[in-house]
Design an enzyme around this catalytic site. Structure first.
Site, PDB file in Angstrom:
ATOM      1  N   ARG A  40       0.821  -1.220   0.000  1.00 34.27           N
ATOM      2  CA  ARG A  40       0.000   0.000   0.000  1.00 34.27           C
ATOM      3  C   ARG A  40       0.846   1.257   0.000  1.00 34.27           C
ATOM      4  O   ARG A  40       0.656   2.158  -0.817  1.00 34.27           O
ATOM      5  CB  ARG A  40      -0.912   0.011   1.241  1.00 34.27           C
ATOM      6  CG  ARG A  40      -2.089  -0.943   1.183  1.00 34.27           C
ATOM      7  CD  ARG A  40      -3.019  -0.690   2.361  1.00 34.27           C
ATOM      8  NE  ARG A  40      -2.324  -0.750   3.631  1.00 34.27           N
ATOM      9  CZ  ARG A  40      -2.534  -1.672   4.573  1.00 34.27           C
ATOM     10  NH1 ARG A  40      -3.425  -2.623   4.369  1.00 34.27           N
ATOM     11  NH2 ARG A  40      -1.879  -1.645   5.698  1.00 34.27           N
ATOM     12  N   MET A  41       1.791   1.324   0.937  1.00 32.36           N
ATOM     13  CA  MET A  41       2.566   2.551   1.098  1.00 32.36           C
ATOM     14  C   MET A  41       3.653   2.682   0.041  1.00 32.36           C
ATOM     15  O   MET A  41       3.896   3.771  -0.492  1.00 32.36           O
ATOM     16  CB  MET A  41       3.177   2.592   2.501  1.00 32.36           C
ATOM     17  CG  MET A  41       2.164   2.450   3.617  1.00 32.36           C
ATOM     18  SD  MET A  41       1.143   3.907   3.839  1.00 32.36           S
ATOM     19  CE  MET A  41       2.173   4.848   4.975  1.00 32.36           C
ATOM     20  N   PRO A  98       8.155  -4.483   5.368  1.00 32.24           N
ATOM     21  CA  PRO A  98       7.824  -4.580   6.793  1.00 32.24           C
ATOM     22  C   PRO A  98       9.058  -4.432   7.673  1.00 32.24           C
ATOM     23  O   PRO A  98      10.164  -4.855   7.314  1.00 32.24           O
ATOM     24  CB  PRO A  98       7.213  -5.982   6.915  1.00 32.24           C
ATOM     25  CG  PRO A  98       6.674  -6.270   5.548  1.00 32.24           C
ATOM     26  CD  PRO A  98       7.635  -5.637   4.594  1.00 32.24           C
ATOM     27  N   SER A 148       3.751   8.882   7.892  1.00 26.84           N
ATOM     28  CA  SER A 148       2.394   8.908   8.415  1.00 26.84           C
ATOM     29  C   SER A 148       1.440   9.441   7.358  1.00 26.84           C
ATOM     30  O   SER A 148       1.801  10.303   6.559  1.00 26.84           O
ATOM     31  CB  SER A 148       2.318   9.797   9.670  1.00 26.84           C
ATOM     32  OG  SER A 148       0.997   9.819  10.191  1.00 26.84           O
ATOM     33  N   GLY A 150      -1.106   7.037   5.931  1.00 25.15           N
ATOM     34  CA  GLY A 150      -1.860   5.897   5.450  1.00 25.15           C
ATOM     35  C   GLY A 150      -2.221   5.995   3.981  1.00 25.15           C
ATOM     36  O   GLY A 150      -1.669   6.823   3.242  1.00 25.15           O
ATOM     37  N   LYS A 199       8.560   9.201  14.784  1.00 24.17           N
ATOM     38  CA  LYS A 199       7.389   8.444  14.336  1.00 24.17           C
ATOM     39  C   LYS A 199       6.883   7.508  15.435  1.00 24.17           C
ATOM     40  O   LYS A 199       5.670   7.301  15.580  1.00 24.17           O
ATOM     41  CB  LYS A 199       7.740   7.631  13.085  1.00 24.17           C
ATOM     42  CG  LYS A 199       6.586   6.780  12.529  1.00 24.17           C
ATOM     43  CD  LYS A 199       5.345   7.603  12.226  1.00 24.17           C
ATOM     44  CE  LYS A 199       4.320   6.880  11.356  1.00 24.17           C
ATOM     45  NZ  LYS A 199       3.874   5.595  11.842  1.00 24.17           N
ATOM     46  N   ASN A 203       3.091   7.639  16.978  1.00 25.36           N
ATOM     47  CA  ASN A 203       2.149   6.536  17.087  1.00 25.36           C
ATOM     48  C   ASN A 203       1.616   6.393  18.511  1.00 25.36           C
ATOM     49  O   ASN A 203       0.449   6.038  18.712  1.00 25.36           O
ATOM     50  CB  ASN A 203       2.794   5.236  16.626  1.00 25.36           C
ATOM     51  CG  ASN A 203       2.881   5.150  15.118  1.00 25.36           C
ATOM     52  OD1 ASN A 203       2.798   6.157  14.422  1.00 25.36           O
ATOM     53  ND2 ASN A 203       3.059   3.958  14.596  1.00 25.36           N
ATOM     54  N   GLU A 206      -1.025   8.878  18.773  1.00 21.50           N
ATOM     55  CA  GLU A 206      -2.173   8.374  18.010  1.00 21.50           C
ATOM     56  C   GLU A 206      -3.012   7.416  18.860  1.00 21.50           C
ATOM     57  O   GLU A 206      -4.251   7.478  18.848  1.00 21.50           O
ATOM     58  CB  GLU A 206      -1.654   7.662  16.764  1.00 21.50           C
ATOM     59  CG  GLU A 206      -2.678   7.037  15.861  1.00 21.50           C
ATOM     60  CD  GLU A 206      -1.992   6.270  14.746  1.00 21.50           C
ATOM     61  OE1 GLU A 206      -2.005   5.021  14.796  1.00 21.50           O
ATOM     62  OE2 GLU A 206      -1.421   6.909  13.838  1.00 21.50           O
TER      63      GLU A 206
END
Length: 327
Positions: A40-41, A98, A148, A150, A199, A203, A206
């Site tokens: 995705r990213m 990952p 960050s 998404g 980061k 999180n 978040e």
């Protein structure tokens, strides 16, 4: 495997004065970026770089991902060494795999093909201590890049928190401008590890914000009035002090799942970056009770049911398209 025709390459800028001729307002600088990982990213990184006029060669273990990327103007590579061989000098390579062993495995494959003038960016959620280690062990200049935003970053761009050598950061500004929301969407936080450190704390914050929204809406849900929670979220998002993107995602969740959140389960996945944040706070003797409690609620969600955690479960889908656990 699908391929595309290479467009003519312009001369690469080799000095700061050359770069000033190629990076100013006007035609975008044509840098050649290698991207490893088209999830995705990673795919968003590649697409936004191409859209800004840069050339991108990418590798992924999925042939389907490579074929789809080729249709979008991204040059596919058959392997990591093949990707490295297509890049100029210096090589600019962005890892979007990952965190953990996959990053080290990619670096091991890259190692024979890297020189001290090259730049490697790790855009995943690596632990800052691992980034410090990799920066010391890697021949190339290493940038750890907390990312960050998404999947919404496909249109808006990401927020990028970057650590590592200042010269490497400056060389890659055109790419960071393209991948982020723009020049204001990225900055160098400090030396190696600083980007992923920022980061990590992001999180943790978040987690606490999601917990606060969840608890507030749980009280409204269980309170004395029969409330339309979607309407509450929409109203708060228009001028209220607590308006935010996460609150917009609360509105989306109630609209799509219903006021009772349908069959969304009380299971909030994840937790690694929050755990790292709490451990660092303990080591630095800094009190982070809200983040600690939010992390505890996330772990406790694997045992019983609670409305606030059901909302947190759905919010993770909203901002990151993480799987929604359902009952």
């Amino acid at each position: 495997m699908a391929t595309r025709r290479r467009r003519p390459r312009r001369r690469r800028a080799n000095s700061s004065s050359d770069r000033e001729a190629y990076l100013p307002t006007g035609e975008p600088c044509d840098m050649h970026l290698g991207v490893i990982g088209l999830g995705r990213m990673g795919r968003i990184v590649a697409d936004r770089a191409v859209d800004a006029g840069h050339e991108v060669t990418a590798f992924d273990v999925s042939d389907d991902a490579l074929a789809e990327a080729a249709e979008a103007g991204i040059e596919p590579a058959e392997s990591i060494p093949d990707l490295a061989a297509t890049l100029g000098d210096p090589k600019y390579i962005w890892l979007m795999v990952p965190a953990g062993d996959p990053v080290d495995a990619a670096l091991d494959e890259l190692a024979p093909h890297l020189s001290a003038s090259d730049v490697v960016v790790d855009g995943g959620n690596s632990h800052f201590a691992d980034s410090e280690r990799r920066a010391a062990e890697t021949t190339a200049r290493y940038l750890d890049c907390g990312t960050s935003g998404g999947p919404a970053g496909a249109e808006m761009g990401f927020s990028l928190m970057i650590g590592g050598p200042a010269d490497a950061y400056e060389e890659l500004r055109p790419v960071f401008d393209a991948v982020a929301t723009g020049p204001a969407g990225h900055d160098r936080m400090g030396p190696a590890g600083a980007g992923h450190y920022v980061k990590m704390v992001h999180n943790g914050v978040e987690y606490a914000l999601m917990q606060a929204y969840g608890e507030g809406f749980e009280l409204l849900h269980e309170g004395r009035y029969d409330l339309d929670l979607e309407a509450v979220a929409r109203t708060w998002n228009n001028g209220a002090v607590i308006r935010s993107w996460l609150l917009e995602l609360c509105e989306e969740a109630f609209r799509e799942e219903g006021p009772n959140l349908g069959d969304v389960s009380d299971h909030v996945a994840g937790g690694s970056t929050g755990t790292w944040t709490v451990r660092e706070a303990l080591e630095r003797e800094v009190a982070v009770p809200l983040i600690y409690e939010a992390l505890g609620e996330r772990f406790d969600s694997r045992r019983d049911g609670k409305f606030s955690r059901r909302l947190a479960n759905r919010l993770r889908y909203g901002f990151g398209r993480h799987e929604v656990h359902r009952e």
